[in-house]
Design a protein around this motif. Structure first.
Motif, PDB file in Angstrom:
ATOM      1  N   LEU A 290       0.807  -1.206   0.000  1.00 44.75           N
ATOM      2  CA  LEU A 290       0.000   0.000   0.000  1.00 44.75           C
ATOM      3  C   LEU A 290       0.852   1.274   0.000  1.00 44.75           C
ATOM      4  O   LEU A 290       0.565   2.220  -0.736  1.00 44.75           O
ATOM      5  CB  LEU A 290      -0.938  -0.001   1.209  1.00 44.75           C
ATOM      6  N   GLY A 293       3.974   0.502  -3.042  1.00 41.99           N
ATOM      7  CA  GLY A 293       3.447   0.136  -4.340  1.00 41.99           C
ATOM      8  C   GLY A 293       2.357   1.060  -4.846  1.00 41.99           C
ATOM      9  O   GLY A 293       2.224   1.269  -6.056  1.00 41.99           O
ATOM     10  N   HIS A 294       1.548   1.634  -3.916  1.00 42.97           N
ATOM     11  CA  HIS A 294       0.406   2.445  -4.340  1.00 42.97           C
ATOM     12  C   HIS A 294       0.403   3.846  -3.742  1.00 42.97           C
ATOM     13  O   HIS A 294      -0.584   4.573  -3.869  1.00 42.97           O
ATOM     14  CB  HIS A 294      -0.904   1.721  -4.000  1.00 42.97           C
ATOM     15  N   TYR A 296       0.193   5.017  -0.669  1.00 46.92           N
ATOM     16  CA  TYR A 296      -0.641   5.358   0.486  1.00 46.92           C
ATOM     17  C   TYR A 296       0.215   6.018   1.568  1.00 46.92           C
ATOM     18  O   TYR A 296       1.387   5.696   1.733  1.00 46.92           O
ATOM     19  CB  TYR A 296      -1.273   4.094   1.072  1.00 46.92           C
ATOM     20  N   GLN A 354      -7.749  -2.465 -11.547  1.00 49.23           N
ATOM     21  CA  GLN A 354      -7.814  -1.016 -11.749  1.00 49.23           C
ATOM     22  C   GLN A 354      -8.347  -0.280 -10.520  1.00 49.23           C
ATOM     23  O   GLN A 354      -8.228   0.940 -10.424  1.00 49.23           O
ATOM     24  CB  GLN A 354      -8.692  -0.689 -12.973  1.00 49.23           C
ATOM     25  N   SER A 356      -8.469   0.653  -6.450  1.00 55.10           N
ATOM     26  CA  SER A 356      -7.509   0.760  -5.348  1.00 55.10           C
ATOM     27  C   SER A 356      -7.568  -0.483  -4.460  1.00 55.10           C
ATOM     28  O   SER A 356      -8.651  -0.916  -4.058  1.00 55.10           O
ATOM     29  CB  SER A 356      -7.826   1.998  -4.506  1.00 55.10           C
ATOM     30  N   PRO A 357      -6.411  -1.076  -4.133  1.00 56.06           N
ATOM     31  CA  PRO A 357      -6.417  -2.311  -3.324  1.00 56.06           C
ATOM     32  C   PRO A 357      -6.997  -2.108  -1.932  1.00 56.06           C
ATOM     33  O   PRO A 357      -7.534  -3.049  -1.340  1.00 56.06           O
ATOM     34  CB  PRO A 357      -4.942  -2.704  -3.268  1.00 56.06           C
ATOM     35  N   TRP A 429       3.833  -5.113  -7.838  1.00 55.16           N
ATOM     36  CA  TRP A 429       3.541  -5.287  -6.406  1.00 55.16           C
ATOM     37  C   TRP A 429       2.360  -6.223  -6.186  1.00 55.16           C
ATOM     38  O   TRP A 429       2.356  -7.025  -5.239  1.00 55.16           O
ATOM     39  CB  TRP A 429       3.250  -3.926  -5.776  1.00 55.16           C
ATOM     40  N   THR A 430       1.357  -6.160  -7.036  1.00 57.19           N
ATOM     41  CA  THR A 430       0.190  -7.017  -6.865  1.00 57.19           C
ATOM     42  C   THR A 430       0.549  -8.480  -7.077  1.00 57.19           C
ATOM     43  O   THR A 430       0.129  -9.359  -6.308  1.00 57.19           O
ATOM     44  CB  THR A 430      -0.922  -6.607  -7.849  1.00 57.19           C
TER      45      THR A 430
END
Length: 477
Positions: A290, A293-294, A296, A354, A356-357, A429-430
């Motif tokens: 998070l 990788g994204h 956060y 697509q 958000s995790p 990352w996923t």
């Protein structure tokens, strides 16, 4: 009085377990403020777990032999002081040393909480307090990133990480005062003065260090030579067991090895080792996904993992109330639920990449957390159910050592899978998370096998007892 004493114990346990996970989100701030290197960061995270696991069994035995109250308060004050020193750290060595002391104090404190439950509550009543303890474990483990994110947000990126440690100080001081007042003192005639088995303490400590050290340093120590320490650690463990058998002929050993012949204790300890191997690393991996990788923030990452904490807390409380009626099948149900939640996490990340995790993982994490609450608390209740009260501290220390060894092994193993997959996919990352969750599910399946073994053993024993004429005659009378 006993419920108030339990409340103090739960607050102390919450503090020490919170510090396993809360520091994860503070690492970027610590690195920026103190200029800590990669090795230092590893010791800040893993050194705590190392010294925590090192003292669990000796401290549990000390509480059994000398009384819980004094050992509890000493451990709590040590933890509080080390937290203050960590918050005031001005360089890497200062902070690493404080974390090692903090972990050692946590290792002294934690077995006393379980021992307190064993002493204050008779077996039929232990499900409820163990349920509260399980909820505490679940919340502390999962809410750490959220609370850490809030403190860093409020305190600022430069100083907020210090409040991750400072927050322990007022709570720790108050809990120590209340603990001294509320935890009953053992009668003088019951305070045993036999030897505390110092040779056993040294041998077990050496074995634990040799086994844990290459695990916590897995990414820092290159090459395979480090795994020789695991082999020497297992050899030292064999020497320790031989010594304990010898020492038992003339005194009370550090660990009553005969407890492992009690199936509920032996299988329950195995189960907890396997479960924590698959359970603990997930929070570290989710946080990495998070934040790095994204993108956060620490607070956003903590919020995204909160559904797991909520599910775990509620289920642990409920599980503690019904475990005496359902037994080990409840643990098996919890494991199946955790596996379902982790599998669902993999599926949703693949189906809706697509989105958000933090959004797509919310429901699967809630399911996994609910399962976790049905595993940790009921398993602990069942594992310690047949342990004599005067061995409760050391027996609980063994179970908690299994948790720490399992957690370290899981972080090393699942972390290796994660980073290997991340490198192999060029930074996906996923995909890396999916690989690590698959490894985690493998550990959960092994834990489920241990639970199934105990279920089959129990049913076989019940069927055999039903066929025994003497047993049937007793029932008819």
């Amino acid at each position: 009085m006993r419920n108030r004493a339990l409340a103090v114990g739960l607050v102390a346990a919450f503090m020490t377990l919170l510090d396993v996970s809360i520091v994860n989100v503070a690492i970027p701030s610590i690195q920026a403020d103190l200029g800590v290197g990669t090795s230092g960061l590893q010791w800040i995270l893993s050194g705590y777990a190392l010294t925590f696991g090192l003292l669990l069994v000796p401290a549990g035995r000390l509480g059994d032999a000398r009384g819980i109250r004094g050992v509890f308060v000493a451990g709590l004050l040590g933890f509080t002081l080390a937290s203050a020193v960590a918050g005031a750290a001005r360089n890497e060595l200062w902070l690493v040393t404080a974390r090692l002391v903090q972990g050692a104090a946590a290792g002294v404190l934690n077995p006393q909480v379980t021992g307190l439950i064993q002493r204050l509550y008779p077996p039929p009543e232990r499900g409820h307090p163990f349920g509260l303890l399980g909820a505490t474990i679940g919340i502390a483990t999962a809410i750490g990133p959220l609370l850490g994110g809030v403190l860093i947000q409020l305190g600022g990126s430069a100083e907020g990480w210090r409040w991750v440690f400072y927050i322990n100080v007022p709570v720790g001081v108050l809990a120590a005062v209340l603990g001294w007042r509320l935890i009953p003192r053992r009668p003088a005639e019951r305070r045993r003065r036999e030897s505390l088995d110092p040779v056993g303490v040294v041998l077990l400590g050496a074995a634990v260090v040799q086994i844990l050290l290459p695990l916590v340093q897995e990414r820092q120590w290159q090459g395979n030579a480090k795994w020789l320490l695991v082999a020497t650690g297992l050899a030292t463990l064999a020497v320790f067991m031989a010594w304990e058998r010898r020492f038992a002929r003339r005194g009370v050993p550090l660990i009553e090895l005969g407890l492992f012949r009690v199936p509920s204790y032996g299988l329950g300890t195995t189960l907890v080792l396997l479960y924590f191997a698959g359970f603990t690393a997930n929070f570290f991996i989710f946080t990495l996904l998070l934040q790095r990788g994204h993108g956060y923030s620490a607070l956003e990452a903590g919020l995204a993992i909160t559904p797991f904490a909520l599910g775990s807390a509620v289920a642990a409380f409920v599980g503690g109330r019904i475990v005496n009626r359902l037994g080990r099948p409840l643990v098996a149900l919890g494991l199946v639920t955790v596996i379902a939640g982790l599998t669902a996490t993999i599926v949703v990340l693949r189906l809706v990449p697509q989105v958000s995790p933090g959004v797509t993982m919310a429901l699967p994490l809630l399911v996994a957390g609910t399962g976790s609450g049905l595993v940790i608390t009921p398993n602990q209740t069942l594992t310690l159910a047949e342990v004599p009260v005067d061995r409760s501290g050391s027996a609980a220390g063994v179970v908690q050592t299994a948790q720490r060894v399992g957690a370290a092994f899981g972080i090393a193993t699942i972390g290796s899978v994660f980073f290997a997959r991340l490198n192999a996919t060029g930074g996906d990352w996923t995909a890396a998370l999916q690989g690590s969750l698959t490894a985690s599910i493998g550990f959960m399946l092994l834990a489920l096998l241990a639970a199934a073994t105990d279920i089959l053993r129990t049913r076989h024993a019940a069927a055999r007892a039903g066929r025994d004429p003497a047993t049937r005659a007793t029932r008819q009378d």
